[in-house]
Design an enzyme around this catalytic site. Structure first.
Site, PDB file in Angstrom:
ATOM      1  CG  HIS A  98      -3.788 -42.367  89.714  1.00  0.00           C
ATOM      2  ND1 HIS A  98      -2.906 -43.281  89.170  1.00  0.00           N
ATOM      3  CD2 HIS A  98      -4.789 -43.104  90.284  1.00  0.00           C
ATOM      4  CE1 HIS A  98      -3.352 -44.503  89.392  1.00  0.00           C
ATOM      5  NE2 HIS A  98      -4.490 -44.426  90.068  1.00  0.00           N
TER       6      HIS A  98
ATOM      7  CG  HIS B 183     -12.768 -40.918  88.138  1.00  0.00           C
ATOM      8  ND1 HIS B 183     -11.550 -40.340  88.433  1.00  0.00           N
ATOM      9  CD2 HIS B 183     -12.725 -42.165  88.669  1.00  0.00           C
ATOM     10  CE1 HIS B 183     -10.800 -41.207  89.097  1.00  0.00           C
ATOM     11  NE2 HIS B 183     -11.491 -42.328  89.255  1.00  0.00           N
TER      12      HIS B 183
ATOM     13  NE  ARG C  76      -7.245 -46.098  95.278  1.00  0.00           N
ATOM     14  CZ  ARG C  76      -7.799 -45.998  94.081  1.00  0.00           C
ATOM     15  NH1 ARG C  76      -7.044 -45.979  92.989  1.00  0.00           N
ATOM     16  NH2 ARG C  76      -9.118 -45.863  93.943  1.00  0.00           N
ATOM     17  CG  ASP C  77      -8.634 -42.376  92.094  1.00  0.00           C
ATOM     18  OD1 ASP C  77      -7.930 -41.827  91.233  1.00  0.00           O
ATOM     19  OD2 ASP C  77      -9.625 -43.068  91.818  1.00  0.00           O
TER      20      ASP C  77
ATOM     21  CE1 TYR D 170      -8.732 -47.889  85.934  1.00  0.00           C
ATOM     22  CE2 TYR D 170      -6.378 -47.446  85.757  1.00  0.00           C
ATOM     23  CZ  TYR D 170      -7.461 -47.922  86.475  1.00  0.00           C
ATOM     24  OH  TYR D 170      -7.272 -48.430  87.733  1.00  0.00           O
TER      25      TYR D 170
ATOM     26  CG  HIS E   5     -14.351 -45.060  92.466  1.00  0.00           C
ATOM     27  ND1 HIS E   5     -13.500 -44.723  93.505  1.00  0.00           N
ATOM     28  CD2 HIS E   5     -13.683 -44.739  91.323  1.00  0.00           C
ATOM     29  CE1 HIS E   5     -12.375 -44.229  93.006  1.00  0.00           C
ATOM     30  NE2 HIS E   5     -12.463 -44.224  91.685  1.00  0.00           N
TER      31      HIS E   5
ATOM     32  CB  SER F 102     -11.920 -46.747  86.163  1.00  0.00           C
ATOM     33  OG  SER F 102     -12.313 -47.800  86.995  1.00  0.00           O
TER      34      SER F 102
END
Length: 339
Positions: free
Chosen positions: A18, A199, A14-15, A288, A197, A168
């Site tokens: 990108h 990054h 899903r992520d 983002y 979540h 995000s």
């Protein structure tokens, strides 16, 4: 769950969409899902990078439909919970029900960190059809802890079983994460779980995930080889190694995850998923993470420095869904140079 028992959710499919511009074959989906399932992850998220119905000119078209990807995953899944993501205003309740019919049993309903109120219908609908539901407050660095906790409380009131601190932009430091998870825990019902979540834009994804667990989070997002937007998500194999050393209880096989990361996922990447000058700037500017590929294209097309482009996105406070503004900023920068 006790203080050190964690729920590991993989977001490679899903992520990670990108990182490959939402282009991945169905056989690759099956191979990755089968490997994750065998490696013991608790849940596997599958969708376009921007969630159900995210395939579009603005976000980027997918190589397949969400339904094709989800069906491919369901074909080989034996144990883990099949999960998806939905952004109200992009995906609808109709798409949510279709995903359920295809075998999805958990959904994260995602909004900007100050707009939890727009998730009410979708969270309620997901609960009504019997799904596990999480609220996903994106760009969590853009709201102070107390305000973010109020938004989490709204999502809980709509029926969310769990609410995430969703970094995000990869902008949160360890103290930032600690403060936000603690603020959630202060106001949420003890039965409501907290998720993290992270990054990797500031190279803090594993550290931030560990701090979140130590402060009370139960659900942890991660991906094979960190496959995700920007510098990627928390790399699941690195996180599991640290979880083992930290005494967290989970059901994941470290070596199996390492093999899947190196053998199945890294070969798919047309741009290395890593901390470099562009992705570090994402985190530094608080932008983002999925803006990376859009900004790189615009910078190349108009001859501007992608870092300056990203810094201006941060100064303007752009949020998910405003990808089209990146070209406007690039044109402004070209005009400023010309004048």
């Amino acid at each position: 769950m006790n203080a050190h028992q964690i729920f590991v959710q993989d977001v490679t499919l899903r992520d990670g969409m990108h990182a490959v511009r939402h282009r991945i074959g169905l056989d690759d989906v099956r191979r990755i899902v089968a490997a994750l399932d065998a490696a013991g992850v608790d849940a596997i998220e599958v969708a376009h990078g921007d969630g159900l119905a995210g395939s579009s000119v603005n976000y980027g078209p997918g190589s397949h439909t969400d339904w094709e990807w989800i069906e491919a995953a369901a074909d080989v899944l034996e144990r883990a919970r099949l999960t998806t993501l939905l952004l109200p205003g992009v995906g609808t309740i109709h798409e949510l029900k279709t995903a359920y019919d295809l075998g999805v049993r958990s959904v994260r309903v995602a909004t900007h960190c100050t707009e939890a109120d727009i998730s009410a219908q979708h969270i309620t609908a997901a609960r009504e059809i019997g799904m596990d539901v999480s609220g996903f407050l994106m760009l969590s660095h853009m709201a102070p802890p107390a305000e973010l906790a109020k938004q989490a409380l709204l999502m809980e009131s709509y029926g969310a079983h769990c609410v995430y601190v969703t970094d995000s932009g990869g902008r949160l430091t360890m103290n930032d994460v600690r403060d936000r998870v603690a603020a959630y825990r202060d106001v949420l019902d003890p039965a409501t779980e907290i998720g993290i979540h992270a990054h990797e834009n500031l190279s803090l994804s594993v550290a931030n995930s560990v701090v979140a667990v130590e402060t009370g989070a139960v659900r942890v997002d991660a991906s094979l080889a960190g496959h995700g937007a920007g510098a990627g998500n928390c790399p699941i194999e690195a996180f599991v190694a640290v979880a083992n050393l930290s005494g967290f209880e989970h059901g994941c096989d470290l070596f199996a995850l390492q093999d899947a990361a190196d053998d199945l996922v890294r070969p798919l990447q047309d741009r290395p998923v890593r901390v470099d000058r562009e992705t570090l700037t994402l985190g530094y500017a608080g932008v983002y993470s999925s803006f990376l590929r859009h900004a790189e294209r615009a910078a190349d097309q108009y001859g501007v420095d992608v870092r300056e482009l990203l810094m201006e996105c941060g100064r303007r406070g752009l949020v998910g869904g405003q990808e089209d503004m990146i070209i406007d900023i690039a044109l402004d920068q070209v005009g400023a140079v010309a004048s």
